[in-house]
Every structure is written in C-alpha cells, then in structure tokens.
Write an enzyme that holds these catalytic residues in place. Structure first.
Site, short mmCIF file in Angstrom:
data_model
loop_
_atom_site.label_atom_id
_atom_site.label_comp_id
_atom_site.label_asym_id
_atom_site.label_seq_id
_atom_site.Cartn_x
_atom_site.Cartn_y
_atom_site.Cartn_z
CG ASN A 65 -1.92 -1.15 1.18
OD1 ASN A 65 -1.51 -2.30 1.35
ND2 ASN A 65 -3.19 -0.87 0.97
CE LYS A 69 -4.07 2.21 -2.27
NZ LYS A 69 -5.12 1.87 -1.27
CB SER A 154 -4.44 3.63 10.94
OG SER A 154 -5.66 3.32 11.54
CG ASP A 231 -9.59 9.63 10.46
OD1 ASP A 231 -10.45 8.72 10.52
OD2 ASP A 231 -8.37 9.43 10.48
CG HIS A 264 -8.17 6.63 8.59
ND1 HIS A 264 -7.63 7.08 9.78
CD2 HIS A 264 -7.85 5.30 8.52
CE1 HIS A 264 -7.03 6.07 10.40
NE2 HIS A 264 -7.14 4.99 9.66
#
Length: 286
Positions: A65, A69, A154, A231, A264
């Site tokens: 990821n 990204k 996160s 978020d 988020h």
C-alpha cells in the site's frame, strides 16, 4: 536469534532514480513466508550507506500500500534515505478465524507479541524490532541499519509510537498519520488486545502509546503526528488529544497537526508525506 533465510527479490521497479524492490523470506519469528519492500534511493557515491526509515501500515494493508500510494519515494530519493515497508501480519497459517474480520487476524497484527496460544505466530513486535533489522543488516550492505527512524499510519502509527518509545536507543525519530494512540480505550484495540494478549489489561498497557509516555519520558526528538479532522475514525478509535495530554504531562515534545478537511486515506498521507520524510532525514543525518 537464528538468522532468517536469505531474502529473494521478487520484483523491482525504477522510480525517481532509485528502485522499489520487493523481497520474500521465511520468518523464523512468525513461522511463515513474509514479503517486504525496500525503496533504495539513487546511490552516489557507491560506498555511501543509506539510513533507513521503517513504515508500518494500517489495518487490512500489506507491504504494497505505502509503496504504491504514498509518493514517498520522491523526497526519499532527494534526501538519500531508504524506505522499508514490511507486511502487517503473518499470512498463510490458516488459523481458524484469522480472516473473519478486517480489524483482527490477517492484516491486523497490531505490532505486538501475542501471548495467547492460538495466536502464538502473531509476533509482529519481535519481527519489526529484531528479526527484520537483523535480516537487513546481514543482506544489504548499502543500508546503515544503525541509523533508523520509524513511522506509520493508523494501526501502524500505533506500532511506530509504541516501538519507538520502548526502543529509544534503536530509532532516531518517530512520526505518525492518524495513529491509534490509546488502544486500551478504543474498540479496535480492545478487540485485538483481548484476543492476542488475554484479559489482563495491565499487559495491554505495554502496547499503548498514551500509557507508555509516562514510563519512557526521556524523549528528546519531537514526535510528529498528522491527523485529519474529517477522519471518520477520529472520535471513537484515534483520540489524539489523549496522547497530547499525556505528552504534555510527561514533558515530551509533540507536534500534533490537525489537518482541516482530511480523512483517513492515502490521499491524506500523500499530501503530508514529504514533511514526515524530512522530519526523519533531519534526525538521521544529524
């Protein structure tokens, strides 16, 4: 600790003069095959060793990821730092219930060492802190693993903060996007900790940044946190104000930036990633 099997390169792609390279190896710590990415910035001169920044990803993520990204490679290339992106949990063990929900089990290792027998392979803390750095040191002479920083998003922000606070000798700096800062008091954390660590809540506090700050308050480098105020997980799961209060009480330097209108997602991460890489590059090159 027994050295892991030598990593095998499984893909490579050039980007901003450097290379995203993906590797596979057998992890002794987790008892399964694992993949991880390294972004190597352009090398000049050839003898130069790159400091490393570990990125810990969030729930449901893999080692891909961040690499795909975040856009972090542009500034990593300019600053001459290598990026290390490991996976978020053991995979392929077929433990009953491991894929029943997106916030526990596969893709949700929470960067802790599970103590419950069923989840005994979930030793992500030892994998990130011990096995992976040793593997990098032994196999990649172009990396200066003694100069390391750590950050994440996160669940990975939770991992970065707790690992940093417990290993101030190993990392020069820490930062996080939308971290789970007080998992003992939020649904994601309570679910994971009950299953991985059992009912004894004292043991949970060992993996809670807000609880740890008072114990490890000899932090000198400023902790950087970016949090979007739009978020959807902010109020129930993330609660950055709790960590801010704990830092203030312990006199730990924290720069908490509430970013208006951001959510988020990786759109948020990509927007502010350059600041984070520079934050670490400065600490690593002092």
């Amino acid at each position: 600790m027994e050295s892991s099997n030598k990593p095998t390169e499984i893909s490579s792609a050039k980007m901003f003069g450097g290379f995203n390279r993906r590797y596979k190896h057998y992890s002794q710590t987790l008892g399964c095959a694992m993949t991880f990415y390294i972004y190597f910035p352009p090398s000049s001169p050839a003898s130069h060793k790159f400091p490393v920044i570990y990125w810990l990803s969030g729930l449901t993520c893999t080692d891909e990821n961040f690499i795909v990204k975040s856009g972090a490679q542009r500034v990593a290339s300019a600053e001459g730092v290598a990026l290390i992106a490991p996976d978020t949990s053991p995979r392929g063990l077929n433990v009953e219930g491991e894929s029943d929900s997106w916030d526990f089990g596969v893709g949700a290792g929470f960067y802790l060492n599970a103590t419950q027998e069923k989840w005994k392979n979930w030793q992500m803390y030892d994998y990130i802190v011990k096995e992976l750095p040793a593997l990098l040191r032994e196999n990649f002479p172009q990396l200066d693993t003694a100069r390391a920083s750590i950050f994440g998003h996160s669940m990975g922000g939770h991992g970065a903060l707790t690992i940093y606070l417990k290993n101030l000798d190993k990392y020069k700096s820490v930062s996080a996007f939308s971290p789970i800062v007080n998992p003992v008091n939020c649904p994601w954390g309570q679910k994971a900790f009950t299953n991985y660590l059992g009912e004894n809540k004292t043991s949970w506090e060992e993996y809670d940044a807000t609880c740890l700050i008072s114990k490890f308050n000899n932090v000198s480098a400023t902790i950087l946190i970016d949090q979007g105020d739009d978020d959807k997980f902010l109020k129930e799961q993330l609660q950055p104000h709790k960590f801010a209060e704990a830092c203030q009480k312990a006199n730990v330097p924290l720069l908490l930036r509430m970013q208006p209108g951001y959510d988020h997602s990786y759109y948020f991460i990509a927007t502010f990633i350059d600041d984070h890489i520079r934050h670490h590059a400065q600490a690593l090159n002092l």
